[in-house]
Write an enzyme that holds these catalytic residues in place. Structure first.
Site, PDB file in Angstrom:
ATOM      1  NE  ARG A   1      15.115   2.464   7.778  1.00 30.75           N
ATOM      2  CZ  ARG A   1      14.188   3.295   7.274  1.00 30.75           C
ATOM      3  NH1 ARG A   1      12.999   3.357   7.821  1.00 30.75           N
ATOM      4  NH2 ARG A   1      14.438   4.033   6.217  1.00 30.75           N
ATOM      5  CB  ILE A   2      22.006   1.715   8.403  1.00 29.98           C
ATOM      6  CG1 ILE A   2      21.060   0.858   7.554  1.00 29.98           C
ATOM      7  CG2 ILE A   2      23.441   1.221   8.269  1.00 29.98           C
ATOM      8  CD1 ILE A   2      21.203   1.012   6.054  1.00 29.98           C
TER       9      ILE A   2
ATOM     10  CG  ASP B   1      19.917  12.289  12.116  1.00 31.05           C
ATOM     11  OD1 ASP B   1      19.178  13.210  11.721  1.00 31.05           O
ATOM     12  OD2 ASP B   1      19.769  11.100  11.759  1.00 31.05           O
TER      13      ASP B   1
ATOM     14  NE  ARG C   1      21.468   5.525  -2.578  1.00 32.30           N
ATOM     15  CZ  ARG C   1      21.308   4.255  -2.182  1.00 32.30           C
ATOM     16  NH1 ARG C   1      22.314   3.591  -1.665  1.00 32.30           N
ATOM     17  NH2 ARG C   1      20.146   3.654  -2.333  1.00 32.30           N
TER      18      ARG C   1
ATOM     19  CG  ASP D   1      29.135  -0.887  -0.417  1.00 35.64           C
ATOM     20  OD1 ASP D   1      29.733  -1.738  -1.111  1.00 35.64           O
ATOM     21  OD2 ASP D   1      27.896  -0.892  -0.245  1.00 35.64           O
TER      22      ASP D   1
ATOM     23  CD  GLU E   1      27.484   3.114  -6.651  1.00 36.24           C
ATOM     24  OE1 GLU E   1      26.665   2.199  -6.853  1.00 36.24           O
ATOM     25  OE2 GLU E   1      27.638   3.640  -5.546  1.00 36.24           O
TER      26      GLU E   1
ATOM     27  CG  HIS F   1      25.910   0.117  -4.110  1.00 39.94           C
ATOM     28  ND1 HIS F   1      25.422   1.283  -4.612  1.00 39.94           N
ATOM     29  CD2 HIS F   1      25.079  -0.187  -3.071  1.00 39.94           C
ATOM     30  CE1 HIS F   1      24.354   1.670  -3.930  1.00 39.94           C
ATOM     31  NE2 HIS F   1      24.130   0.781  -2.980  1.00 39.94           N
TER      32      HIS F   1
ATOM     33  N   GLY G   1      26.254  -3.369   0.075  1.00 40.57           N
ATOM     34  CA  GLY G   1      25.708  -3.240   1.438  1.00 40.57           C
ATOM     35  C   GLY G   1      24.470  -4.091   1.682  1.00 40.57           C
ATOM     36  CB  ALA G   2      21.312  -4.448   0.109  1.00 41.88           C
TER      37      ALA G   2
HETATM   38  P1  NAD Z   1      17.168   6.098   7.489  1.00 43.14           P
HETATM   39  O1  NAD Z   1      16.198   6.959   6.754  1.00 43.14           O
HETATM   40  O2  NAD Z   1      16.663   5.176   8.522  1.00 43.14           O
HETATM   41  O3  NAD Z   1      18.283   7.025   8.179  1.00 43.14           O
HETATM   42  C1  NAD Z   1      18.845   8.145   7.572  1.00 43.14           C
HETATM   43  C2  NAD Z   1      19.143   9.147   8.676  1.00 43.14           C
HETATM   44  O4  NAD Z   1      19.841  10.244   8.080  1.00 43.14           O
HETATM   45  C3  NAD Z   1      17.863   9.723   9.315  1.00 43.14           C
HETATM   46  O5  NAD Z   1      17.918   9.559  10.722  1.00 43.14           O
HETATM   47  C4  NAD Z   1      17.883  11.187   8.914  1.00 43.14           C
HETATM   48  O6  NAD Z   1      17.351  12.027   9.941  1.00 43.14           O
HETATM   49  C5  NAD Z   1      19.368  11.437   8.698  1.00 43.14           C
HETATM   50  N1  NAD Z   1      19.635  12.594   7.863  1.00 43.14           N
HETATM   51  C6  NAD Z   1      18.902  13.074   6.817  1.00 43.14           C
HETATM   52  N2  NAD Z   1      19.473  14.166   6.316  1.00 43.14           N
HETATM   53  C7  NAD Z   1      20.581  14.405   7.052  1.00 43.14           C
HETATM   54  C8  NAD Z   1      21.591  15.394   7.020  1.00 43.14           C
HETATM   55  N3  NAD Z   1      21.567  16.381   6.134  1.00 43.14           N
HETATM   56  N4  NAD Z   1      22.592  15.313   7.939  1.00 43.14           N
HETATM   57  C9  NAD Z   1      22.644  14.315   8.849  1.00 43.14           C
HETATM   58  N5  NAD Z   1      21.692  13.355   8.944  1.00 43.14           N
HETATM   59  C10 NAD Z   1      20.686  13.396   8.044  1.00 43.14           C
HETATM   60  O7  NAD Z   1      17.994   5.341   6.355  1.00 43.14           O
HETATM   61  P2  NAD Z   1      18.800   3.957   6.525  1.00 43.14           P
HETATM   62  O8  NAD Z   1      17.899   2.829   6.187  1.00 43.14           O
HETATM   63  O9  NAD Z   1      19.534   3.970   7.802  1.00 43.14           O
HETATM   64  O10 NAD Z   1      19.821   4.103   5.293  1.00 43.14           O
HETATM   65  C11 NAD Z   1      20.880   5.040   5.351  1.00 43.14           C
HETATM   66  C12 NAD Z   1      21.553   5.149   3.994  1.00 43.14           C
HETATM   67  O11 NAD Z   1      22.155   3.915   3.649  1.00 43.14           O
HETATM   68  C13 NAD Z   1      20.627   5.507   2.825  1.00 43.14           C
HETATM   69  O12 NAD Z   1      21.298   6.416   1.962  1.00 43.14           O
HETATM   70  C14 NAD Z   1      20.472   4.201   2.091  1.00 43.14           C
HETATM   71  O13 NAD Z   1      20.174   4.421   0.739  1.00 43.14           O
HETATM   72  C15 NAD Z   1      21.860   3.619   2.297  1.00 43.14           C
HETATM   73  N6  NAD Z   1      21.952   2.165   2.118  1.00 43.14           N
HETATM   74  C16 NAD Z   1      23.001   1.688   1.381  1.00 43.14           C
HETATM   75  C17 NAD Z   1      23.143   0.320   1.209  1.00 43.14           C
HETATM   76  C18 NAD Z   1      24.284  -0.215   0.409  1.00 43.14           C
HETATM   77  O14 NAD Z   1      24.106  -1.174  -0.321  1.00 43.14           O
HETATM   78  N7  NAD Z   1      25.481   0.323   0.560  1.00 43.14           N
HETATM   79  C19 NAD Z   1      22.225  -0.575   1.781  1.00 43.14           C
HETATM   80  C20 NAD Z   1      21.179  -0.043   2.536  1.00 43.14           C
HETATM   81  C21 NAD Z   1      21.049   1.338   2.698  1.00 43.14           C
END
Ligand code: NAD
Length: 328
Positions: free
Chosen positions: A151-152, A171, A232, A256, A261, A280, A282-283
């Site tokens: 998604r992100i 990916d 993460r 971030d 942490e 941290h 991001g949200a």
């Molecule tokens: P998502 O599940 O939509 O996307 C994650 C992607 O990573 C998936 O497409 C998956 O196929 C891929 N993936 C999984 N294992 C992998 C690997 N070994 N190598 C390469 N790709 C791999 O998740 P999202 O909603 O896009 O969130 C992504 C990350 O951002 C998560 O870790 C989430 O916790 C983090 N996040 C952080 C903040 C923040 O405050 N900094 C805010 C929101 C999300």
């Protein structure tokens, strides 16, 4: 019989009132996300949490009336999903609420890194005007590497394309159409790290992603890479990153998230001028906060009114089956 809802962390006031106005809920709030009041925990039918509340077996043993947990987050590595399944507790998250915020922060870090905004800001605040020392690079025509095209990662890629960048991605689990829709070449991890001028990580915390960027990769990365991590902290080996920074292999770094942490005050990461750090956040936009709270409130209402569920955890995605991460 009213259902008791214990809200353990920050939650939008409007969504709190929305739940409170429903006669079938008794809504209570905990003072601290880490220390939940036992008298409410043992009788709670639902928990609404964020990432500071760790859900483990120990907590579930106490919460004997618990039917559902909703985390107002996209990540869920703070929840032991083996344990919630064992105890028959439904878990849902709000993965779409912070796509924009996390993508925007990623780009905030990219722009700070490529234009040296953090150094420029510091200089002006110090009453200095040494313009020649602050230089940057243009984005257009350069290559942006996305690791984790979910998604992100996908939203970040769209923004890179709006800047006229060539986007490549790695990916192993994403469907081909994720790549095809935006005409993004599907590369190996090594190819992305070798070709990208800027690379950002958007992967979940799993056993497979733990330290997926370490010394062995820094050896061959495109020299002068701008590295961003808003996913993460466990994804990057911080010791190896510091070594690569000291060797001058990275143009700049924006982080971030951290292995531990809050970031230790003695961390070497605090000492480098070409590193931008955020705590941290991001949200942490007002919009993501309101969206996540209201989505959680709606999910809770649906669950107790007609048993409806959505965005349930564990997710039915290939990467989760491959290498889940166990919350501690
Ligand atoms: P998502 O599940 O939509 O996307 C994650 C992607 O990573 C998936 O497409 C998956 O196929 C891929 N993936 C999984 N294992 C992998 C690997 N070994 N190598 C390469 N790709 C791999 O998740 P999202 O909603 O896009 O969130 C992504 C990350 O951002 C998560 O870790 C989430 O916790 C983090 N996040 C952080 C903040 C923040 O405050 N900094 C805010 C929101 C999300």
């Amino acid at each position: 019989m009213k259902k008791k809802v214990l809200i353990t962390d920050r939650f939008a006031q409007d969504s709190f009132l929305f739940l409170q106005q429903q006669s079938h809920f008794e809504v209570v709030r905990a003072d601290s996300p880490q220390h939940l009041p036992l008298e409410h925990l043992v009788t709670a039918n639902a928990l609404i949490i964020r990432s500071r509340t760790i859900i483990n077996e120990e907590l579930l043993k106490k919460a004997r009336q618990l039917q559902v947990i909703i985390t107002c987050t996209s990540g869920f590595d703070h929840i032991d999903l083996d344990a919630t399944q064992k105890w028959g507790v439904t878990v849902m998250h709000t993965p779409t609420a912070n796509i924009e915020s996390a993508s925007q922060l990623t780009w905030g870090l990219v722009l700070s890194c490529v234009n040296n905004l953090h150094q420029a800001h510091k200089m002006v605040k110090a009453g200095e005007w040494r313009r020649d020392e602050i230089t940057g690079i243009e984005l257009t025509g350069r290559t942006y590497g996305v690791v984790g095209l979910g998604r992100i990662g996908t939203r970040v890629a769209e923004i890179a394309q709006a800047f006229g960048m060539n986007v490549v991605a790695y990916d192993p689990y994403a469907e081909d159409n994720n790549f095809e829709r935006l005409k993004i070449p599907r590369l190996s991890y090594e190819e992305v790290l070798k070709t990208a001028d800027i690379a950002s990580f958007h992967v979940p915390k799993t056993l497979e992603t733990e330290h997926m960027l370490n010394r062995s990769h820094f050896e061959y990365i495109h020299r002068g890479l701008v590295l961003i991590n808003t996913s993460r902290g466990s994804v990057i080996n911080e010791n190896d990153l510091c070594e690569a920074i000291e060797k001058g292999w990275l143009r700049s770094v924006g982080l971030d998230v951290f292995e531990k942490e809050p970031l230790n005050r003695n961390s070497k990461l605090l000492t480098y001028p070409n590193v931008v750090l955020t705590p941290h956040i991001g949200a942490n936009t007002e919009d993501a906060f309101f969206k996540a709270s209201q989505v959680a409130a709606n999910k809770l209402t649906g669950f107790f009114i007609d048993g409806s569920t959505s965005d349930t955890l564990p997710p039915r995605v290939p990467w989760y089956g491959a290498a889940p991460f166990k919350a501690e």
